[in-house]
Enzyme design. Sequence first.
Site, PDB file in Angstrom:
ATOM      1  N   CYS A   1      31.018  44.626  71.457  1.00  0.00           N
ATOM      2  CA  CYS A   1      30.016  43.761  72.076  1.00  0.00           C
ATOM      3  C   CYS A   1      29.423  44.492  73.265  1.00  0.00           C
ATOM      4  O   CYS A   1      30.161  45.091  74.052  1.00  0.00           O
ATOM      5  CB  CYS A   1      30.693  42.471  72.540  1.00  0.00           C
ATOM      6  N   LEU A   2      28.091  44.435  73.395  1.00  0.00           N
ATOM      7  CA  LEU A   2      27.445  45.132  74.513  1.00  0.00           C
ATOM      8  C   LEU A   2      27.891  44.569  75.863  1.00  0.00           C
ATOM      9  O   LEU A   2      27.810  45.265  76.872  1.00  0.00           O
ATOM     10  CB  LEU A   2      25.921  45.035  74.387  1.00  0.00           C
TER      11      LEU A   2
ATOM     12  N   HIS B   1      28.026  33.703  70.722  1.00  0.00           N
ATOM     13  CA  HIS B   1      27.500  33.914  72.085  1.00  0.00           C
ATOM     14  C   HIS B   1      26.710  32.689  72.559  1.00  0.00           C
ATOM     15  O   HIS B   1      26.781  32.305  73.719  1.00  0.00           O
ATOM     16  CB  HIS B   1      26.540  35.105  72.122  1.00  0.00           C
TER      17      HIS B   1
ATOM     18  N   GLY C   1      22.940  43.717  67.567  1.00  0.00           N
ATOM     19  CA  GLY C   1      22.661  42.307  67.795  1.00  0.00           C
ATOM     20  C   GLY C   1      22.698  42.029  69.289  1.00  0.00           C
ATOM     21  O   GLY C   1      23.412  42.700  70.034  1.00  0.00           O
TER      22      GLY C   1
ATOM     23  N   HIS D   1      28.921  36.495  65.189  1.00  0.00           N
ATOM     24  CA  HIS D   1      29.196  37.003  66.538  1.00  0.00           C
ATOM     25  C   HIS D   1      28.114  36.514  67.513  1.00  0.00           C
ATOM     26  O   HIS D   1      28.423  36.048  68.614  1.00  0.00           O
ATOM     27  CB  HIS D   1      29.232  38.546  66.488  1.00  0.00           C
ATOM     28  N   GLU D   2      26.847  36.615  67.086  1.00  0.00           N
ATOM     29  CA  GLU D   2      25.741  36.233  67.984  1.00  0.00           C
ATOM     30  C   GLU D   2      25.676  34.717  68.188  1.00  0.00           C
ATOM     31  O   GLU D   2      25.422  34.249  69.295  1.00  0.00           O
ATOM     32  CB  GLU D   2      24.401  36.767  67.461  1.00  0.00           C
TER      33      GLU D   2
ATOM     34  N   GLN E   1      23.078  37.437  77.013  1.00  0.00           N
ATOM     35  CA  GLN E   1      23.465  38.807  77.362  1.00  0.00           C
ATOM     36  C   GLN E   1      22.438  39.512  78.234  1.00  0.00           C
ATOM     37  O   GLN E   1      22.719  40.583  78.776  1.00  0.00           O
ATOM     38  CB  GLN E   1      23.716  39.632  76.099  1.00  0.00           C
TER      39      GLN E   1
HETATM   40 ZN    ZN Z   1      28.368  40.368  71.682  1.00  0.00          ZN
END
Ligand code: ZN
Length: 169
Positions: free
Chosen positions: A92-93, A138, A45, A134-135, A50
């Site tokens: 998380c990236l 963000h 995701g 989660h997204e 991001q």
């Molecule tokens: Zn994330």
Amino acid sequence: MIRSIVKYPDPILQRPTELVTEFNEELRTLVDDMFESMYAAKGIGLAAPQIGVGKRLTVVDLSNQENPDEKIVLINPEVLESEGRQYDEEGCLSLPEIREKVVRAAKVKVKAQNLDGEWFEMDAEELLARAFLHEIDHLDGVLFIYRVSGLKRDLALRKIRKMQRNGEW
Ligand code: ZN
């Protein structure tokens, strides 16, 4: 085009995004870039902030490019309903190497717009529900480490500072 992933503590990750209002070619390119950048980083995701874009959209693909049917684009998403509870590890990236268990709803219903601006609703459970939540977090400027206990968060932030000092972040 692969874009570089913005890492914590960049402020763009910690403020709410703006609604998407133009459904044009530029938006399609942005979504293509988001998928490409997510696959390159081996994520499931990715939210627009991001890659440094403060817009309310996210892409998800649990199959990691294996199954085109699992490519999901959520533009201006909102959670309509949530139920149950799941407790599992998240990463998380934007916070590489940090993994913590986070409580999330087990099932959610979201509404969002597609690339043509049409609204749709979608039900998700288990990992997909977790990915959506989660997204969408963000897009509200919330990172998953804000959803763990203060002690665990402090340990994670200490680990990040150490990696920063060592030039590993
Ligand atoms: Zn994330």
